[in-house]
Design an enzyme around this catalytic site. Sequence first.
Site, PDB file in Angstrom:
ATOM      1  N   GLU A   1       0.826  -1.211   0.000  1.00 21.58           N
ATOM      2  CA  GLU A   1       0.000   0.000   0.000  1.00 21.58           C
ATOM      3  C   GLU A   1       0.862   1.265   0.000  1.00 21.58           C
ATOM      4  OE1 GLU A   1      -4.060  -1.626   1.992  1.00 21.58           O
ATOM      5  OE2 GLU A   1      -2.627  -0.783   3.399  1.00 21.58           O
TER       6      GLU A   1
ATOM      7  N   ASP B   1      -8.234  -9.055   4.273  1.00 24.47           N
ATOM      8  CA  ASP B   1      -8.002  -7.933   5.172  1.00 24.47           C
ATOM      9  C   ASP B   1      -9.035  -7.848   6.284  1.00 24.47           C
ATOM     10  OD1 ASP B   1      -6.924  -5.695   6.227  1.00 24.47           O
ATOM     11  OD2 ASP B   1      -7.608  -4.311   4.682  1.00 24.47           O
TER      12      ASP B   1
ATOM     13  N   GLU C   1     -12.547  -2.145  12.138  1.00 21.11           N
ATOM     14  CA  GLU C   1     -12.587  -1.418  10.872  1.00 21.11           C
ATOM     15  C   GLU C   1     -13.692  -1.941   9.953  1.00 21.11           C
ATOM     16  OE1 GLU C   1      -8.864  -1.685   8.802  1.00 21.11           O
ATOM     17  OE2 GLU C   1      -9.657  -0.779   6.973  1.00 21.11           O
TER      18      GLU C   1
END
Length: 702
Positions: A294, A368, A396
């Site tokens: 990322e 993820d 998240e």
Amino acid sequence: MCFGLANHALAEDGYDLWLRYQPLESAARARYAPRIAALVAPGESATIRAAVDELDRGYRGMFGQPLARRQVVQDGAVLVARAGAPLLAGLELPFAKLGNGGYLIRSATLHGKRVTIIAGNTDQGALYGVFRFLKLIQTGQPIDALDIADAPKLQVRVLNHWDNLNGHVERGYAGLSIWDWQKLPRFNDPRYTDYARANAAIGINGTVLTNVNANADILRPDYLEKVKALAAVFRPYGIRVYLTARFSAPIELGGLKTADPLDPQVRAWWKSKIDEIYTVIPDFGGLLVKANSEGQPGPADYHRTHAEGANMLADALAPHHGIVMWRAFVYAAENAEDRHKQAYTEFQPLDGKFRDNVLVQVKNGAIDFQPREPFHPLFGAMPHTPLMMEFQITKEYLGFATHLAYLGTMWEEALSADTHRPGSVAKVLETQVEPGAVTGMAGVANIGNDRNWSGSQFDQANWYAFGRFAWDPEAKADAVARDWARMTWGNDPAVVGPVLRMMMGSREAVVDYMTPLGLGHQMATGHHYGPGPWIADLKRPEWNPVYYARAAPDGIGFDRTRTGSDALSQYAPEVAKAWGSLDTVPDSLLLWFHHVPWDYRMKSGRTLWDALVIHYDTGVDHVRAMQADWAGLRGKVDAQRWAEVRDFLAIQLDEAIWWRDASIAYFQSIAKRPLPAGHKPPAHDLDYYKAITTPYAPGQAG
Ligand code: BDP
């Protein structure tokens, strides 16, 4: 037997976590008192002092008076000591099995007096024993005939704070960072001590203070002074500090032209930086690195491997006994391979190439931190490399702070999964790849400066559970939840029962209303708040929810069998076979591994489409059931926390319905089938849901 704690009417805000030490009812006090009449603690180390302080604090809270400290043994004394203390001479205690962090708690007769011994090979072990002893009383267990021996199964049990130096917490939903860098090192917020107590109580022995998307400035001398101040607060509690290393730091801080890990100047820079860190913090734990992921810099920028990058740091850390935690969360830009496969493709061939003091840190699943993912295929596939688990405590992808989702069940599912290489994921983590090799588990913290630490009362349970699973990866989610519920809400069975019911079904409810039947990553862009199953216009294919669900007129799901991406071939043949066949794949992973027609017949006899809709509604129904359970607890728990949970459940219900309606509206526009009988259409049309934007949702990256 259960003695029960007094029901407390005082306002509480959740700050005390699992260390509330509420006054005992008089009957319980009378029962316990003869077994905790005085304290004898010969050691004088800072850790023994911390243990004594905690026992005193707990005693004052629960018994309403200070605990008498004595030099000599008397009836009812609690002894806190380390193996080898003269006090314990003559007692044959099984210290050998306890390792460094373990402890025993034993009822014994010493010099004719009935005592309780709490001891470990180290002061830290004794401290853990004290917390366990206090827990016994907090949870109403008998303490008359104790014979407990416990030791951690993993060595490195660390929180990962994704905290930036400006106070923002990436994926944080509990306020700002608790690290007040601006006021450090002069001002040590008393909260840091409470943080250390709460962590020591659950066996956590390390904390990575900074975000994996790292800022090299944390390695500057002025920041190291601040880190040193935190390390001093944590040290008595057996907690080491770690930092994240930005791979390009030699350029940014050192003024070098390269960060190539094979360049002698780069190596010298890191060596001298690491030596400097140890001059300031002699027991510094080591470094955590996110590289070539990322947009983060890494060894691949210089055509070097992850092993070459990690080993450079490992060599500099080795003389100080420091470790490198090198993350396997990679998926390359411009790579057409199924994202599920990329970390394995990149890391598996490096098995055996890492230095002994490197742990490869692997997320529980290959994508993820989704509400449900199969276990990561790297577990068991790198038998010569220590792998550590990375769980995400902060939610998240599971509703941020407001959704009640107990993650213990998710972690138990991941850890008990059979890799067939051999054994469960838990066994892979626990088994040293060679004698003396390091083992560990990391949890991405959900802690911020909110009064209740975690953003919600129930999110505290996830921090608590993480500690328990890091200590024992074979722990059971329900037993952990029960302990937490008792310490957090009291021992009244009329409270514990409903709280447990809510918790144990809560994660599955989130799966049902967000990503049922093996769907993954249907969240809106960037912040990941709310549904976005239709999103298809982002730059990289794997950033788009449509990449994961692959909904089309012919059906839905991601074919990862041989006819598709063949990600299944990265698992052991037994796993690949079970999940690769429509006959044996569990419903819960169906669409993760298979693309099936909308009219595909499920084992229940329903069509896939009907089953999908029913799952969304089941999730929403569970939230309603949690509300009903919670409503019944009014007056049975303190009013302030009760009201907060009630309001958060109302938010959760609104958002569960939003998820359900938006997802059904979108998938129905493709499946073009009617809803099964008895299931209501979404409240609005698809365009309505597509038009919802929440640009200021918290926790965003950057
Ligand atoms: C993702 C988060 C992102 C993190 C990344 C990571 O969205 O903020 O930086 O993981 O783990 O889940 O590095």
